[in-house]
Scaffold this motif. Sequence first.
Motif, short mmCIF file in Angstrom:
data_model
loop_
_atom_site.label_atom_id
_atom_site.label_comp_id
_atom_site.label_asym_id
_atom_site.label_seq_id
_atom_site.Cartn_x
_atom_site.Cartn_y
_atom_site.Cartn_z
N PRO A 21 0.84 -1.20 0.00
CA PRO A 21 0.00 0.00 0.00
C PRO A 21 0.87 1.25 0.00
O PRO A 21 1.95 1.26 0.60
CB PRO A 21 -0.80 -0.13 1.29
N LEU A 22 0.39 2.28 -0.68
CA LEU A 22 1.13 3.53 -0.74
C LEU A 22 0.87 4.33 0.53
O LEU A 22 -0.24 4.31 1.07
CB LEU A 22 0.68 4.33 -1.97
N PRO A 23 1.88 5.06 1.01
CA PRO A 23 1.67 5.85 2.22
C PRO A 23 0.73 7.02 1.95
O PRO A 23 0.60 7.48 0.82
CB PRO A 23 3.08 6.35 2.56
N VAL A 24 0.10 7.50 3.00
CA VAL A 24 -0.75 8.70 2.93
C VAL A 24 -0.29 9.65 4.04
O VAL A 24 0.24 9.23 5.06
CB VAL A 24 -2.25 8.38 3.07
N ALA A 25 -0.52 10.93 3.82
CA ALA A 25 -0.12 11.95 4.79
C ALA A 25 -1.26 12.17 5.77
O ALA A 25 -2.30 12.71 5.41
CB ALA A 25 0.23 13.25 4.06
N ARG A 26 -1.06 11.76 7.01
CA ARG A 26 -2.06 11.94 8.07
C ARG A 26 -1.82 13.22 8.86
O ARG A 26 -2.67 13.64 9.62
CB ARG A 26 -2.07 10.73 9.01
N ARG A 27 -0.62 13.80 8.69
CA ARG A 27 -0.29 15.08 9.31
C ARG A 27 0.29 15.97 8.21
O ARG A 27 0.89 15.46 7.26
CB ARG A 27 0.76 14.92 10.41
N ALA A 28 0.13 17.27 8.34
CA ALA A 28 0.68 18.19 7.34
C ALA A 28 2.18 17.99 7.20
O ALA A 28 2.72 18.01 6.09
CB ALA A 28 0.37 19.64 7.73
N ALA A 29 2.86 17.75 8.31
CA ALA A 29 4.31 17.56 8.27
C ALA A 29 4.72 16.31 7.50
O ALA A 29 5.87 16.20 7.07
CB ALA A 29 4.85 17.49 9.70
N ASP A 30 3.78 15.38 7.28
CA ASP A 30 4.08 14.16 6.53
C ASP A 30 4.05 14.35 5.02
O ASP A 30 4.56 13.50 4.28
CB ASP A 30 3.06 13.06 6.87
N HIS A 93 3.70 25.23 8.44
CA HIS A 93 2.82 26.09 9.23
C HIS A 93 1.38 25.65 8.98
O HIS A 93 0.94 25.64 7.84
CB HIS A 93 3.00 27.55 8.84
N VAL A 94 0.69 25.29 10.06
CA VAL A 94 -0.66 24.76 9.94
C VAL A 94 -1.66 25.73 10.55
O VAL A 94 -1.45 26.23 11.67
CB VAL A 94 -0.78 23.39 10.64
N ALA A 95 -2.74 25.98 9.82
CA ALA A 95 -3.87 26.77 10.32
C ALA A 95 -5.12 25.95 10.02
O ALA A 95 -5.58 25.89 8.88
CB ALA A 95 -3.94 28.13 9.64
N GLY A 96 -5.62 25.26 11.03
CA GLY A 96 -6.79 24.42 10.84
C GLY A 96 -6.50 23.29 9.88
O GLY A 96 -5.61 22.47 10.12
N ASP A 97 -7.24 23.27 8.76
CA ASP A 97 -7.08 22.22 7.75
C ASP A 97 -6.22 22.64 6.57
O ASP A 97 -6.24 22.00 5.52
CB ASP A 97 -8.46 21.77 7.25
N THR A 98 -5.46 23.74 6.73
CA THR A 98 -4.61 24.25 5.65
C THR A 98 -3.19 24.39 6.17
O THR A 98 -2.98 24.76 7.33
CB THR A 98 -5.13 25.63 5.17
N ALA A 99 -2.22 24.09 5.31
CA ALA A 99 -0.82 24.19 5.72
C ALA A 99 0.02 24.81 4.61
O ALA A 99 -0.21 24.57 3.43
CB ALA A 99 -0.27 22.81 6.06
N LEU A 100 0.99 25.61 5.03
CA LEU A 100 2.01 26.14 4.14
C LEU A 100 3.27 25.34 4.38
O LEU A 100 3.72 25.19 5.53
CB LEU A 100 2.27 27.62 4.44
N ALA A 127 -1.10 22.75 1.35
CA ALA A 127 -1.79 21.47 1.45
C ALA A 127 -3.04 21.66 2.30
O ALA A 127 -3.13 22.59 3.11
CB ALA A 127 -0.89 20.41 2.08
N ARG A 128 -4.00 20.76 2.08
CA ARG A 128 -5.24 20.82 2.84
C ARG A 128 -5.62 19.42 3.30
O ARG A 128 -5.45 18.45 2.57
CB ARG A 128 -6.35 21.41 1.98
N ARG A 129 -6.17 19.35 4.52
CA ARG A 129 -6.65 18.08 5.04
C ARG A 129 -8.06 17.86 4.49
O ARG A 129 -8.95 18.68 4.66
CB ARG A 129 -6.68 18.08 6.57
N GLY A 130 -8.25 16.71 3.84
CA GLY A 130 -9.55 16.37 3.29
C GLY A 130 -10.47 15.76 4.33
O GLY A 130 -10.05 15.47 5.46
N TRP A 135 -3.92 14.61 3.99
CA TRP A 135 -3.43 15.89 3.50
C TRP A 135 -2.98 15.73 2.05
O TRP A 135 -2.28 14.78 1.71
CB TRP A 135 -2.26 16.37 4.35
N ARG A 136 -3.40 16.68 1.19
CA ARG A 136 -3.04 16.67 -0.23
C ARG A 136 -2.69 18.09 -0.67
O ARG A 136 -3.13 19.07 -0.07
CB ARG A 136 -4.21 16.16 -1.07
N TYR A 137 -1.94 18.18 -1.76
CA TYR A 137 -1.59 19.49 -2.29
C TYR A 137 -2.80 20.19 -2.89
O TYR A 137 -3.62 19.58 -3.60
CB TYR A 137 -0.55 19.37 -3.40
#
Length: 144
Positions: A21-30, A93-100, A127-130, A135-137
């Motif tokens: 299985p391919l990894p997924v980003a569960r945190r913005a830092a991932d 840098h994370v603000a809610g469901d959005t990250a720079l 990136a944004r948390r769905g 998290w995806r670009y």
Amino acid sequence: MHSQNSTTGTTGATATTDPAPLPVARRAADVPAVFAARFNTGQPRAVAEMYEPEAVFVSPDGTVADSPEAIARANADFLALGLPITVRPRHVHVAGDTALLVVDWEIAGTASDGRPTHLTGTATDVARRGSDGTWRYVIDRPAG
């Protein structure tokens, strides 16, 4: 999904294996490390899944790819090199469901066409948390 292995050495017999299985980003830092892991598979689909459907990719020359097909074409040039990418996040840098994300990256080695290649850059990405927690670009700009 099963793939057939035709190198079993026996006539008419094949073995099936499930791909890892391919990894997924569960945190913005991932996001950077997950992107690199997926990129390094060489699979366009693995890379494409790192982007939201309405994402944009800003090429180093400033061209904006604003559809999944255009983003796939933009990434295809990098994937075609056949070289791994390494990433070093500078800032997340994370603000809610959005990250720079500010990430240094490098692709170096002998490309699939035999040319010595050394590409580097500092990406500025959003990136944004769905709703699925992944998290995806939303915006990918490899040239910062």
